[in-house]
Design an enzyme around this catalytic site. Structure first.
Site, PDB file in Angstrom:
ATOM      1  N   GLY A  13     -11.410 -35.220  10.719  1.00 10.40           N
ATOM      2  CA  GLY A  13     -12.023 -33.881  11.057  1.00 10.40           C
ATOM      3  C   GLY A  13     -11.778 -32.116  11.617  1.00 10.40           C
ATOM      4  O   GLY A  13     -10.959 -32.358   9.754  1.00 10.40           O
ATOM      5  N   ILE A  42      -4.937 -39.495  15.305  1.00 13.40           N
ATOM      6  CA  ILE A  42      -4.040 -38.297  14.665  1.00 13.40           C
ATOM      7  C   ILE A  42      -4.498 -36.874  14.908  1.00 13.40           C
ATOM      8  O   ILE A  42      -5.601 -36.166  15.285  1.00 13.40           O
ATOM      9  CB  ILE A  42      -4.663 -38.860  12.791  1.00 13.40           C
ATOM     10  CG1 ILE A  42      -4.069 -39.912  12.176  1.00 13.40           C
ATOM     11  CG2 ILE A  42      -4.246 -37.062  11.985  1.00 13.40           C
ATOM     12  CD1 ILE A  42      -4.111 -39.672  11.358  1.00 13.40           C
ATOM     13  N   ALA A  50      -8.446 -16.987  14.754  1.00 12.40           N
ATOM     14  CA  ALA A  50      -9.210 -15.764  14.629  1.00 12.40           C
ATOM     15  C   ALA A  50      -9.785 -15.736  13.011  1.00 12.40           C
ATOM     16  O   ALA A  50      -9.161 -16.502  12.348  1.00 12.40           O
ATOM     17  CB  ALA A  50      -7.866 -14.788  14.625  1.00 12.40           C
ATOM     18  N   LYS A  78     -13.692  -9.718  17.166  1.00 12.09           N
ATOM     19  CA  LYS A  78     -13.017  -9.561  16.527  1.00 12.09           C
ATOM     20  C   LYS A  78     -13.179  -8.119  16.084  1.00 12.09           C
ATOM     21  O   LYS A  78     -14.135  -8.448  14.525  1.00 12.09           O
ATOM     22  CB  LYS A  78     -11.832 -10.518  16.059  1.00 12.09           C
ATOM     23  CG  LYS A  78     -10.314 -10.050  15.005  1.00 12.09           C
ATOM     24  CD  LYS A  78     -10.318 -11.156  14.227  1.00 12.09           C
ATOM     25  CE  LYS A  78      -9.066 -10.361  13.294  1.00 12.09           C
ATOM     26  NZ  LYS A  78      -8.344 -11.921  12.472  1.00 12.09           N
ATOM     27  N   LEU A 331      -5.937 -27.190   4.807  1.00 16.58           N
ATOM     28  CA  LEU A 331      -4.411 -27.835   4.553  1.00 16.58           C
ATOM     29  C   LEU A 331      -3.632 -28.296   3.333  1.00 16.58           C
ATOM     30  O   LEU A 331      -2.706 -28.272   3.038  1.00 16.58           O
ATOM     31  CB  LEU A 331      -3.985 -27.890   6.449  1.00 16.58           C
ATOM     32  CG  LEU A 331      -3.862 -26.471   7.146  1.00 16.58           C
ATOM     33  CD1 LEU A 331      -3.095 -27.652   8.652  1.00 16.58           C
ATOM     34  CD2 LEU A 331      -3.329 -25.905   6.863  1.00 16.58           C
TER      35      LEU A 331
END
Length: 496
Positions: A13, A42, A50, A78, A331
């Site tokens: 997720g 997990i 950002a 930003k 990742l």
């Protein structure tokens, strides 16, 4: 035999998993079924707070109401990143989302600036940048302009955990099925080595035709099961750890991220509506974890709201982002430190690319090869941009910075630096998300000045050049004078 892709299974997720599920479901509709499996046991890394402007495209595709999104994720605006102590201690510069000045045909604005600088004019490149002025004054407004010269380009700071929850709500409303469960075994098809199903702890099997690996650094499918391999880039980017901690919000929220260089790494400060995000990215070769934590906690602007969290990582990328019937997103596909806020963008890019190459009639090697070629190039171009910040510096106050100046950088980056130094030319490559203005701001901010400039900059007399620059400064500042304070905008726009 190849078969039609009828079901996509998203593993994991968080922001990457739910963004993948939401975009796939929104674009593909009922063409395929989408199931996401995750385990509440997990944790997620959750420091991608950002972003850069392309995230607005995701929100637009998903039909997200911007005010609701900002309320739900505690978002602020930003406009830029402020880099402090990067060239030398005590000096700073901005990398904004806008472009300074106005370019001529065949001649970018910074060539005029270089000529003026060589003539000794009192001239600051960023004075010609609308975002810069808004940052300094802490202001923001969504300007409706006909001339893109005065467009205020922006992104967001937000709570990444809340963003993941928000995307989950959107995904489930569209029909994405969520299954809670811990994956105990990944089962392969013995005939072709593709992932066939997932076995869950306590029983239950999830079958699919295409799997999206959003399992984080573990890379449960792409690396642990398929053994795809990893290209290690830590010789160029040696920072391998981060310590993150939230702190109380400032009374006034700045519309930019702060990136503050230390002796062996850098610190981020990200202002949200309800708190600040803080962290120190560093290399374990130069700092111990205790030293890094001490530096971070002693350089907070506001009181810490929790215990510091240690995150270990290795900079690099999975060799094939798409391997067999597994696509790595987030990742699991690789990691580039968050210096230029590209983590969430890379999730977006991976899913958008998959949609362009979606293998409805079955996975084809030519599709996979082109997907991987583009993914590799995009990762490398962002990597080079991040290396630039470390490599071009005059800091010599620590071994870390001296070592960074002596890197043997990738040839593409060295060629880019040499060309800019020679005559101010910037070459833009396909799939480079950072345009000329970004490279120029960082190169000049880090102290790299061209020896020459484009001959078209000589078409104006010195007095005319001074007049052009003076008028440009005034024009770029004028809209900012009418803007509300950043906090006032958030209150009006988001309500309450």
């Amino acid at each position: 035999m190849n078969k039609n892709i009828k079901k996509v299974v998203v593993v994991g997720g968080g922001t990457s998993g739910w963004m993948s599920a939401a975009l796939l479901k929104k674009v593909l509709g009922n063409v395929v079924d989408i199931e996401l499996v995750e385990s509440d046991s997990i944790g997620i890394v959750g420091v991608g707070e950002a972003t850069i402007p392309p995230i607005q495209h995701v929100n637009e595709v998903l039909g997200i109401n911007e005010a609701e999104f900002m309320r739900e994720t505690k978002a602020t605006i930003k406009l830029a990143i402020k880099f402090e102590n990067w060239r030398v201690k005590g000096e700073d510069y901005f990398h904004t989302f806008s472009a300074p000045g106005k370019s001529l045909a065949f001649c970018h604005f910074h060539h005029l600036w270089v000529r003026a600088n060589q003539l000794g004019m009192d001239n600051d490149l960023w004075q010609h940048d609308i975002n810069y002025h808004a940052c300094l004054e802490g202001k923001f407004a969504k300007l409706q302009v006909k001339d893109p010269l005065f467009e205020v380009k922006y992104a967001y700071h937000f709570d990444s955990g809340l963003y993941g929850q928000y995307l989950r709500k959107i995904s489930e409303k569209m029909g994405v099925k969520r299954t809670e469960g811990f994956i105990e075994e990944v089962n392969l098809n013995p005939a072709n080595g593709h992932v066939q199903s997932l076995s869950l702890k306590g029983g239950g099997t999830i079958e699919g035709d295409l799997f999206i690996d959003c399992s984080g650094f573990r890379g449960l499918l792409i690396n642990q099961k398929l053994g795809t391999g990893f290209d290690d880039w830590s010789h160029w980017l040696p920072c391998d750890r981060a310590i993150a901690v939230p702190s109380e919000r400032h009374e006034k929220t700045a519309p930019y991220t702060r990136s503050i260089a230390h002796e062996a790494g850098w610190q981020w400060r990200i202002p949200l509506q309800h708190r600040n995000g803080n962290g120190l990215v560093y290399s374990s070769r130069y700092y111990s974890d205790d030293e890094a934590q001490h530096i971070l906690l002693n350089n907070l602007d506001t009181k810490a709201l929790g215990e510091p969290k240690l995150i270990k990582f290795k900079t690099g990328r999975t060799r094939k982002q798409w391997n067999k019937n597994v696509v790595a997103v987030g990742l699991s596909s690789g990691f580039l430190e968050p210096l230029e806020s590209t983590s969430i963008y890379l999730v977006q890019a991976a899913v958008v690319r998959l949609l362009k190459f979606f293998p409805h009639a079955g996975i084809d090697d030519t599709q996979v090869a082109e997907y991987n070629r583009q993914s590799k190039l995009e990762y490398e171009l962002i990597r080079d941009f991040i290396i630039l910040h470390y490599y071009v510096t005059d800091r010599d106050d620590s071994q870390f910075w001296r070592d960074m100046q002596n890197l043997e950088v990738p040839k593409r980056l060295q060629d880019k630096i040499d060309l800019f130094k020679a005559n101010g030319t910037i070459t833009h490559e396909d799939l480079d998300i950072f345009w000329e203005a970004s490279w120029v701001q960082v190169m000049l901010g880090q102290g790299l000045k061209p020896n020459d400039y484009h001959p078209l900059a000589n078409q104006f007399s010195q007095d005319k050049l001074q007049e052009i620059l003076s008028n440009m400064k005034k024009a770029k500042y004028a809209p900012v004078a009418q803007m509300p304070e950043h906090d006032q905008f958030i209150k009006m726009f988001c309500g309450g």
